[in-house]
Design a protein around this motif. Structure first.
Motif, PDB file in Angstrom:
ATOM      1  N   ARG A  17       1.614   5.515  -2.150  1.00 13.94           N
ATOM      2  CA  ARG A  17       1.764   6.842  -1.546  1.00 13.94           C
ATOM      3  C   ARG A  17       3.160   7.404  -1.712  1.00 13.94           C
ATOM      4  O   ARG A  17       3.360   8.606  -1.647  1.00 13.94           O
ATOM      5  CB  ARG A  17       1.426   6.786  -0.059  1.00 13.94           C
ATOM      6  CG  ARG A  17      -0.012   6.358   0.198  1.00 13.94           C
ATOM      7  CD  ARG A  17      -0.349   6.587   1.638  1.00 13.94           C
ATOM      8  NE  ARG A  17       0.064   7.909   2.018  1.00 13.94           N
ATOM      9  CZ  ARG A  17      -0.735   8.850   2.469  1.00 13.94           C
ATOM     10  NH1 ARG A  17      -2.006   8.602   2.590  1.00 13.94           N
ATOM     11  NH2 ARG A  17      -0.277  10.016   2.797  1.00 13.94           N
TER      12      ARG A  17
ATOM     13  N   LEU B 254      -5.206  11.527  -1.747  1.00  9.48           N
ATOM     14  CA  LEU B 254      -4.367  11.101  -2.878  1.00  9.48           C
ATOM     15  C   LEU B 254      -4.417  12.078  -4.055  1.00  9.48           C
ATOM     16  O   LEU B 254      -3.682  11.909  -5.028  1.00  9.48           O
ATOM     17  CB  LEU B 254      -4.770   9.701  -3.354  1.00  9.48           C
ATOM     18  CG  LEU B 254      -4.488   8.527  -2.396  1.00  9.48           C
ATOM     19  CD1 LEU B 254      -4.856   7.212  -3.063  1.00  9.48           C
ATOM     20  CD2 LEU B 254      -3.027   8.492  -1.962  1.00  9.48           C
TER      21      LEU B 254
ATOM     22  N   LEU C   6       0.838  -1.206   0.000  1.00  6.11           N
ATOM     23  CA  LEU C   6       0.000   0.000   0.000  1.00  6.11           C
ATOM     24  C   LEU C   6       0.872   1.255   0.000  1.00  6.11           C
ATOM     25  O   LEU C   6       0.488   2.279  -0.564  1.00  6.11           O
ATOM     26  CB  LEU C   6      -0.963  -0.010   1.188  1.00  6.11           C
ATOM     27  CG  LEU C   6      -2.095  -1.035   1.071  1.00  6.11           C
ATOM     28  CD1 LEU C   6      -2.786  -1.261   2.402  1.00  6.11           C
ATOM     29  CD2 LEU C   6      -3.125  -0.606   0.024  1.00  6.11           C
TER      30      LEU C   6
ATOM     31  N   SER D 129      -7.515  -0.659   4.401  1.00  4.51           N
ATOM     32  CA  SER D 129      -6.698  -0.183   3.274  1.00  4.51           C
ATOM     33  C   SER D 129      -7.083   1.256   2.910  1.00  4.51           C
ATOM     34  O   SER D 129      -6.222   2.075   2.583  1.00  4.51           O
ATOM     35  CB  SER D 129      -6.809  -1.113   2.058  1.00  4.51           C
ATOM     36  OG  SER D 129      -8.120  -1.144   1.571  1.00  4.51           O
TER      37      SER D 129
ATOM     38  N   VAL E  64     -10.030   9.285   0.852  1.00  2.00           N
ATOM     39  CA  VAL E  64      -8.975   8.732  -0.014  1.00  2.00           C
ATOM     40  C   VAL E  64      -8.743   9.667  -1.197  1.00  2.00           C
ATOM     41  O   VAL E  64      -7.601   9.966  -1.568  1.00  2.00           O
ATOM     42  CB  VAL E  64      -9.357   7.323  -0.531  1.00  2.00           C
ATOM     43  CG1 VAL E  64      -8.250   6.745  -1.389  1.00  2.00           C
ATOM     44  CG2 VAL E  64      -9.662   6.398   0.630  1.00  2.00           C
TER      45      VAL E  64
ATOM     46  N   LEU F   6      -4.612   4.492   3.097  1.00  2.00           N
ATOM     47  CA  LEU F   6      -4.371   5.373   1.945  1.00  2.00           C
ATOM     48  C   LEU F   6      -4.825   6.802   2.208  1.00  2.00           C
ATOM     49  O   LEU F   6      -4.365   7.728   1.557  1.00  2.00           O
ATOM     50  CB  LEU F   6      -5.068   4.826   0.702  1.00  2.00           C
ATOM     51  CG  LEU F   6      -4.454   3.539   0.153  1.00  2.00           C
ATOM     52  CD1 LEU F   6      -5.268   3.025  -1.010  1.00  2.00           C
ATOM     53  CD2 LEU F   6      -3.006   3.747  -0.255  1.00  2.00           C
TER      54      LEU F   6
END
Ligand code: ADP
Ligand code: MG
Length: 415
Positions: free
Chosen positions: A202, A228, A198, A396, A224, A400
């Protein structure tokens, strides 16, 4: 040493600095020691039969390592949501049986979480032997992270290993409280694999980086996108959540799924997407039906033409093609959430096709990661190759989103 070195660390994430101190299981001396291990054995069980044992298979490397090293292995996990009460259907007994089968070795089971019976069983363990405790969430102290319960659960063990990535975002007794007490501790192999894979998304992800989101639970996906946005080149939105986006863009989506409670969040998201130059792709055409069930009449229409009384149940063929074009050219991909109501045929087509395109991207050398309970099922069914299929749905997404994972950071504390 530790599971992350200086070069792995994300500078923008303070808690990951702590992670540099998280030990790998290789660094522990476990021979003859009582090792309390938290696993994520939360598998679907129907009438005593395990329907999908992937989470058990993923735990095997850690278990086998501890057996080889001669540890006395005390395993703990949750199953479902019994809310602090003993619930017959949520016993871990079928898991003990299945693990025995997978390991080719006896896995003892005790129908208590803590107490005299557990103490007796633990005392009877020889080197390399295994004991599974009953569902830790049968105890009201688990989700409350009760210190007294933590003391009891930790008491027989001198070493703690956490391999339960799926619950690493939870500050519970078995994921957090006991790690505060037991000084000698480490992350298991699965935990390590999840963090490393994961982290690839990133830490300097290769461009083009495409984020594919779908499914129904929009709430967990918004953070997320926000976190991101600065790294991502393309954002493909499908599934039920797409209709809230389309609606906010002024499109009448008929009776499709909408989450009005998140409309303000979506309004705030659009400028973030724009300011970060993220190419946002939403469905152009959709499969619609009047009801979500097997065998109903359905048709494909442009998103602007969903009639009253009809709802979008899958992405249409033009969208599948558009998404595919972007996916196969990506170098980094993360997918969470099915593109349609994939449990019902033929509304599984969009999800299946996207899975196939992601498989193709993997073959082209892209880093492809998939997370999420339902997406995970869709990928398994399609049999495509990925870089990494996460065992953690919520976990997850939290990872993230850059949120602290208490069960991971606590492993790096006080060592
Ligand atoms: P994940 O578990 O992978 O994170 P979610 O739980 O958010 O995904 O969403 C999965 C659910 O979304 C599935 O049960 C699926 O049927 C549903 N879904 C997907 N598309 C639609 C849609 N267009 N309308 C209603 N539900 C949908
Ligand atoms: Mg789900």
């Amino acid at each position: 040493m530790g599971i992350c070195d200086e070069n792995d660390r994300y500078s923008h994430n303070d808690w990951l600095v702590i992670m540099i101190n998280v030990k790998s299981i290789h660094e522990l001396d476990v021979k003859g020691k009582k090792v309390l291990c938290r696993f994520d054995f939360n598998v679907p069980i129907k009438e005593g039969v395990i329907e999908d044992d992937r989470r058990l298979r993923e735990a095997l490397p850690t278990i086998q390592y501890l057996i080889e090293k001669g540890a006395k292995i005390i395993m703990t996990s949750h199953l479902g949501r019994p809310k602090g009460k003993r619930t017959k259907e949520l016993t871990l007994l079928p898991v003990a049986k299945k693990l025995s089968e997978l390991l080719g070795k006896e896995v003892k089971f005790v129908d208590e979480v803590v107490g005299d019976k557990v103490t007796r069983e633990v005392e009877g363990l020889g080197n390399g032997e295994l004991l599974l405790l009953e569902n830790v969430r049968f105890h009201p102290g688990e989700e409350a992270n009760d210190p007294e319960f933590a003391g009891e659960l930790a008491s027989p063990a001198s070493v703690y290993v956490n391999d339960a990535f799926g619950t690493a975002h939870r500050k519970h007794t078995s994921t957090y409280g006991v790690a505060k007490i037991i000084k000698e501790k480490a992350a298991g192999f699965l935990m390590e694999k999840e963090i490393k894979n994961l982290s690839k998304l990133r830490e300097n992800p290769l461009s083009p980086f495409t984020l594919i989101l779908g499914g129904a639970k929009l709430k967990t996906k918004i953070p997320v996108i926000k976190d991101l946005a600065s790294l991502v080149d393309n954002l493909l939105v499908g599934g039920g959540m797409a209709f809230s986006f389309l609606y906010k863009k002024g499109i009448d989506v008929g009776d499709s799924l909408l989450d009005e409670s998140l409309f303000d969040d979506i309004d705030n998201l659009f400028p973030i997407i724009r300011d970060n130059d993220v190419n946002l792709l939403m469905p152009l055409d959709v499969v619609i039906a009047k009801e979500i069930k097997e065998g109903v009449e359905n048709k494909v229409v442009p998103v602007e033409s969903i009639p009253e009384g009809w709802k979008g149940v899958d992405i249409g063929p033009i969208t599948i093609e558009e998404f595919r074009r972007v996916i196969i050219e990506s170098k980094t991909l993360f997918w969470n959430g099915p593109m349609g109501v994939f449990e019902i045929h033929p509304f599984d087509k969009g999800t299946r096709e996207i899975a196939i395109s992601i498989g193709e991207a993997t073959k082209n050398g892209a880093i492809t990661v998939v997370g999420g309970g339902d997406t995970d099922k869709a990928i398994e069914e399609s049999g495509v190759e990925l870089t990494h299929l996460s065992t953690g749905g919520g976990a997850s997404l939290k990872f993230l989103s850059g949120e602290e994972m208490p069960a991971i950071s606590v492993l790096g504390e006080g060592v």
